[in-house]
Design an enzyme around this catalytic site. Structure first.
Site, mmCIF file in Angstrom:
data_model
loop_
_atom_site.group_PDB
_atom_site.id
_atom_site.type_symbol
_atom_site.label_atom_id
_atom_site.label_comp_id
_atom_site.label_asym_id
_atom_site.label_seq_id
_atom_site.Cartn_x
_atom_site.Cartn_y
_atom_site.Cartn_z
ATOM 1 N N TYR A 34 -0.953 9.693 -11.580
ATOM 2 C CA TYR A 34 -1.261 8.283 -10.410
ATOM 3 C C TYR A 34 -2.130 7.343 -10.842
ATOM 4 O O TYR A 34 -1.550 6.434 -10.888
ATOM 5 C CB TYR A 34 -2.121 9.711 -9.569
ATOM 6 C CG TYR A 34 -2.391 8.383 -8.664
ATOM 7 C CD1 TYR A 34 -1.920 8.244 -7.702
ATOM 8 C CD2 TYR A 34 -4.050 8.069 -8.506
ATOM 9 C CE1 TYR A 34 -2.312 7.148 -6.334
ATOM 10 C CE2 TYR A 34 -4.907 6.987 -7.499
ATOM 11 C CZ TYR A 34 -3.694 6.408 -6.764
ATOM 12 O OH TYR A 34 -4.587 5.145 -5.645
ATOM 13 N N SER B 76 -12.976 4.631 -2.941
ATOM 14 C CA SER B 76 -12.897 5.478 -1.530
ATOM 15 C C SER B 76 -13.011 4.824 -0.409
ATOM 16 O O SER B 76 -13.996 4.994 0.182
ATOM 17 C CB SER B 76 -13.532 6.820 -2.036
ATOM 18 O OG SER B 76 -14.134 7.342 -3.046
ATOM 19 N N PHE C 290 0.631 -1.200 0.263
ATOM 20 C CA PHE C 290 0.187 0.183 0.046
ATOM 21 C C PHE C 290 0.787 1.442 -0.107
ATOM 22 O O PHE C 290 0.269 2.673 -0.162
ATOM 23 C CB PHE C 290 -1.174 0.048 1.047
ATOM 24 C CG PHE C 290 -1.876 -0.934 0.819
ATOM 25 C CD1 PHE C 290 -2.576 -2.249 0.720
ATOM 26 C CD2 PHE C 290 -2.849 0.003 0.920
ATOM 27 C CE1 PHE C 290 -3.133 -2.641 0.796
ATOM 28 C CE2 PHE C 290 -4.326 -0.925 0.859
ATOM 29 C CZ PHE C 290 -4.630 -1.813 0.750
ATOM 30 N N SER D 200 0.254 9.126 -2.859
ATOM 31 C CA SER D 200 -1.508 8.294 -3.607
ATOM 32 C C SER D 200 -2.609 9.197 -3.448
ATOM 33 O O SER D 200 -3.369 8.880 -3.386
ATOM 34 C CB SER D 200 -1.579 7.944 -1.799
ATOM 35 O OG SER D 200 -1.601 8.101 -0.498
#
Ligand code: 15L
Length: 237
Positions: free
Chosen positions: A107, A136, A43, A47
């Site tokens: 991104y 989201s 992760f 971001s």
């Protein structure tokens, strides 16, 4: 379990875990971290909607380092991909796992590169990947778009657990969103890992009615599409 980040771990470490500071640019450090690991939950990234230069290091070169570590350790990768790989599809369009990539930003493009890297390392080296196209992920939806894209923390947690525990998953793409009635995304690989979301954005629908104005309201990626948008033939304003 080995945890890593560019910033110190802010909370008490969970039992059985160790933490090491590392940057995604440090290939050797990442390989050491992955030694004897059966899976990498990746992760780490720039971001949000950044410039080409901002995403270049962590999201392109860094991702390569993660996949090299996975290849050496024969580890599965659970990768935080994003809805922004398909951000320029219309919000009203039904999308399945094989729909065309339409990145809405550098991104989103970097996440598309990540999905391509996963495919390459599966085909060439047999590295397994579960690609989570996260919508989201936040405590609750805050605009109309998120009635479709919202993912609860609890659903994400279970999704990562199932991605880790599934017996064999060569290459899976999953729409990582809760059970949202407004979502038009369907037909992914969730059956391979046995995941079903439990939460839903639907109860916020009355207070979040009506799409955002202009470009952001038209496309899956919302504000990422609107940022720097300069099509001369666009009439919507
Ligand atoms: C993402 O991929 C981002 O990481 C996050 O910051 C949000 O912008 C999210 O997508 C979203 O689309 O809401």
């Amino acid at each position: 379990m080995r945890l890593t980040d560019v910033a110190p771990f802010p909370d008490p470490l969970p039992a059985g875990a160790e933490f090491m500071l590392a940057d995604l640019g440090q290939e050797e450090a990442l390989s050491r971290l992955a030694e004897n690991c059966s899976a990498i939950v990746h992760f780490g990234a720039f971001s949000s909607n950044g410039s080409f230069e901002e995403v270049l290091g962590p999201n392109l070169r860094g991702l390569y380092h993660v996949y090299e570590a996975a290849r050496r350790s024969r580890a599965r990768v659970v990768f935080a991909s994003s809805n922004h790989v398909v951000g320029f599809h219309a919000r009203t369009a039904p999308l399945d796992r094989d729909c065309a990539y339409r990145p809405d930003s550098f991104y989103g493009l970097s996440k598309m590169y990540g999905e391509g890297m996963a495919r390459l390392y599966q085909d060439k080296h047999g590295v397994e990947s579960v690609l989570l196209r996260i919508g989201s992920c936040r405590p609750h939806p805050v605009n109309n778009r998120m009635l479709a894209t919202w993912l609860s923390y609890a659903d994400l947690t279970e999704l990562v657990e199932k991605s880790l525990l599934a017996a064999r998953v060569p290459y899976a793409i999953i729409w990582a969103i809760s059970r949202n009635a407004a979502s038009r995304w369907h037909d992914d690989d969730r059956q391979l890992i046995g995941w079903q979301p439990r939460d839903s954005a639907d109860r916020w629908a009355p207070e979040l009615a009506g799409p955002e104005p202009g470009v952001a309201g038209r496309y899956v990626g919302g504000e990422y599409c609107a940022a720097g948008y300069s099509r001369p033939d666009d009439a919507s304003g």
